[in-house]
Design a protein around this motif. Structure first.
Motif, short mmCIF file in Angstrom:
data_model
loop_
_atom_site.label_atom_id
_atom_site.label_comp_id
_atom_site.label_asym_id
_atom_site.label_seq_id
_atom_site.Cartn_x
_atom_site.Cartn_y
_atom_site.Cartn_z
N LYS A 1 -53.75 24.34 27.62
CA LYS A 1 -53.00 24.11 28.86
C LYS A 1 -52.17 25.33 29.24
O LYS A 1 -52.03 25.66 30.42
CB LYS A 1 -52.11 22.87 28.70
N ASP A 2 -51.63 26.00 28.24
CA ASP A 2 -50.77 27.16 28.47
C ASP A 2 -51.57 28.40 28.86
O ASP A 2 -51.22 29.11 29.82
CB ASP A 2 -49.95 27.43 27.20
N GLU B 1 -55.72 26.75 31.13
CA GLU B 1 -55.68 25.83 32.27
C GLU B 1 -54.70 26.33 33.32
O GLU B 1 -54.95 26.23 34.52
CB GLU B 1 -55.29 24.42 31.81
N SER B 2 -53.58 26.85 32.88
CA SER B 2 -52.60 27.45 33.79
C SER B 2 -52.64 28.97 33.62
O SER B 2 -53.49 29.49 32.90
CB SER B 2 -51.21 26.90 33.50
N THR B 3 -51.72 29.66 34.25
CA THR B 3 -51.65 31.12 34.14
C THR B 3 -50.31 31.51 33.58
O THR B 3 -49.26 31.18 34.15
CB THR B 3 -51.84 31.79 35.51
N ASP B 4 -50.32 32.18 32.43
CA ASP B 4 -49.09 32.64 31.80
C ASP B 4 -48.73 34.01 32.37
O ASP B 4 -49.25 35.03 31.93
CB ASP B 4 -49.28 32.71 30.28
N LYS B 5 -47.83 34.02 33.34
CA LYS B 5 -47.48 35.26 34.01
C LYS B 5 -46.62 36.18 33.16
O LYS B 5 -46.46 37.36 33.46
CB LYS B 5 -46.75 34.94 35.32
N HIS C 1 -57.57 34.37 30.71
CA HIS C 1 -58.69 33.93 31.54
C HIS C 1 -59.83 34.95 31.50
O HIS C 1 -60.99 34.61 31.27
CB HIS C 1 -58.23 33.71 32.98
N HIS D 1 -61.65 31.62 35.15
CA HIS D 1 -60.89 30.43 35.52
C HIS D 1 -61.77 29.18 35.45
O HIS D 1 -62.99 29.26 35.44
CB HIS D 1 -60.31 30.60 36.92
N ASN D 2 -61.13 28.03 35.37
CA ASN D 2 -61.82 26.73 35.35
C ASN D 2 -62.63 26.49 34.09
O ASN D 2 -63.60 25.74 34.09
CB ASN D 2 -62.74 26.60 36.58
N ARG E 1 -40.38 26.35 28.02
CA ARG E 1 -41.69 26.12 28.65
C ARG E 1 -42.47 25.09 27.83
O ARG E 1 -43.51 25.40 27.23
CB ARG E 1 -42.50 27.42 28.73
N PHE F 1 -45.06 22.38 26.81
CA PHE F 1 -46.36 21.89 27.26
C PHE F 1 -46.62 20.58 26.51
O PHE F 1 -46.89 20.59 25.31
CB PHE F 1 -47.47 22.90 26.99
#
Length: 364
Positions: free
Chosen positions: A215-216, A219-223, A230, A251-252, A325, A327
């Motif tokens: 998820k971290d 699935e999401s983007t860790d900026k 990804h 992605h995806n 943060r 999750f």
């Protein structure tokens, strides 16, 4: 004389046929014996020799498959007993405090290392996960996705990287993950530190931990990360498992693709061995390194505050800091767990077998 010779021919023919059948019988017996040795006995000898001589532990996937085929043998096996003990222990632990839970967990850990014959060398990668405090003679082996950012913030205050008055929540994540020294940079004192310092680590249910990582990172983007999960990992996963529809940017990526990727048998590639989902045994090596305390993420607040007191640092850190943060990852979440086939689940269980059994986690 000729007549006598002709009269004696039939007996010699009978003797020849008799000898021929004996030869056939002997050859057949030897062939059967050779088949038994090659196909039945030799594989067992080979397995025992490999088992005794290996220096790196691998999950016994073939053994699990064999035991799965014979339910009665499985029920009597040491592994099945260990898993059943985990379920019973979970029911009893609710009434125990951190000290008693730790004592039980350390005993289970020792029994698991012996039962599964886990023997791993201490590597540079393992040492890079161990933070130290020379003043207090302490070592903490961090495991990503098990509150390690919060622990590193505590460690920065303990070793004087930030002032005692510093609000831990205000320390940036990049600073946290790049400022705390580890044992890999202290090779001259590794043996002494591992032998004499007090050591601890925190663990988490394997499925919850890798779900949190997925998820971290995928699935999401860790900026805040300089590493593009990804592109570097997600794209490779999709290329490996998709005949079409792969995203160039990675992605995806689906959770089922991710689980298949990290659960493949063998040592694994650099991407498959990323620290965010590498097993605890391969990061902190608790079968070789004798830890004094093993806390659980499931009891984080209670166990962490106990460790702060155990280390004697509650004058610096009054309470364990919360994650900035979080999750929330639970293995019962049907959105993720229902994506997995039975073979996906069994491959994952096999890959993380040591963590499941040693730390008392049930397999769902």
């Amino acid at each position: 004389m000729l007549e006598d010779s002709e009269e004696k021919s039939p007996p010699r023919m009978c003797i020849a046929w008799s000898r021929g059948w004996r030869q056939v019988t002997v050859c057949a017996s030897l062939g059967l014996a050779l088949f038994v040795v090659v196909h039945l006995i030799a594989p067992r000898w080979q397995h025992e020799l490999e088992f005794a001589s290996r220096t790196h532990w691998h999950p016994p996937s073939e053994a699990l498959e064999r035991e799965a085929q014979g339910p009665r043998d499985w029920e009597r096996s040491d592994l099945a007993k260990a898993l059943m003990d985990n379920v019973k222990a979970d029911e009893q632990e609710e009434s125990l405090g951190p000290k008693e839970r730790n004592e039980n967990l350390l005993r289970r850990l020792q029994e698991t290392c012996k039962t599964l014959n886990i023997t791993l060398p201490i590597t540079h990668n393992m040492l890079s996960h161990m933070h130290f405090d020379h003043k207090r003679k302490l070592i903490y082996c961090y495991v990503p996705k098990v509150a390690c950012t919060s622990w590193k913030r505590v460690w920065m205050k303990m070793i004087g990287k930030v002032s005692p008055e510093k609000d831990l929540s205000q320390i940036g994540r990049y600073t946290v993950h790049t400022s705390v020294p580890n044992l890999a940079s202290q090779k001259a004192m590794v043996d002494e530190a591992l032998a004499t310092y007090k050591k601890f680590l925190f663990v988490r249910h394997p499925f919850d931990r890798v779900l949190s990582a997925f998820k971290d990172k995928l699935e999401s983007t860790d900026k805040t990360s300089v590493y593009d999960f990804h592109k570097e990992i997600g794209a490779k996963i999709q290329k490996k498992y998709r005949s079409e529809g792969a995203s160039p940017g990675g992605h995806n990526t689906t959770f089922s693709e991710f689980i298949r990727f990290i659960s493949e048998p063998g040592r694994g590639t650099f991407e498959q061995r990323n620290e965010h989902w590498l097993s605890v045994h391969e990061m902190c090596n608790p079968c070789t390194i004798k830890y004094d305390f093993v806390g659980k993420y499931e009891n984080l607040k209670e166990d962490a505050n106990y460790v702060l007191d155990w280390m004697g640092v509650q004058d610096l850190v009054k309470a364990f800091p919360a994650s900035d943060r979080p999750f929330f990852a639970r293995r019962y979440d049907p959105k993720y767990f229902n994506q997995l086939s039975h073979s996906d689940k069994m491959a994952f269980f096999t890959k993380y077998l040591a963590d499941f059994v040693a730390f008392g986690y049930d397999f769902v």
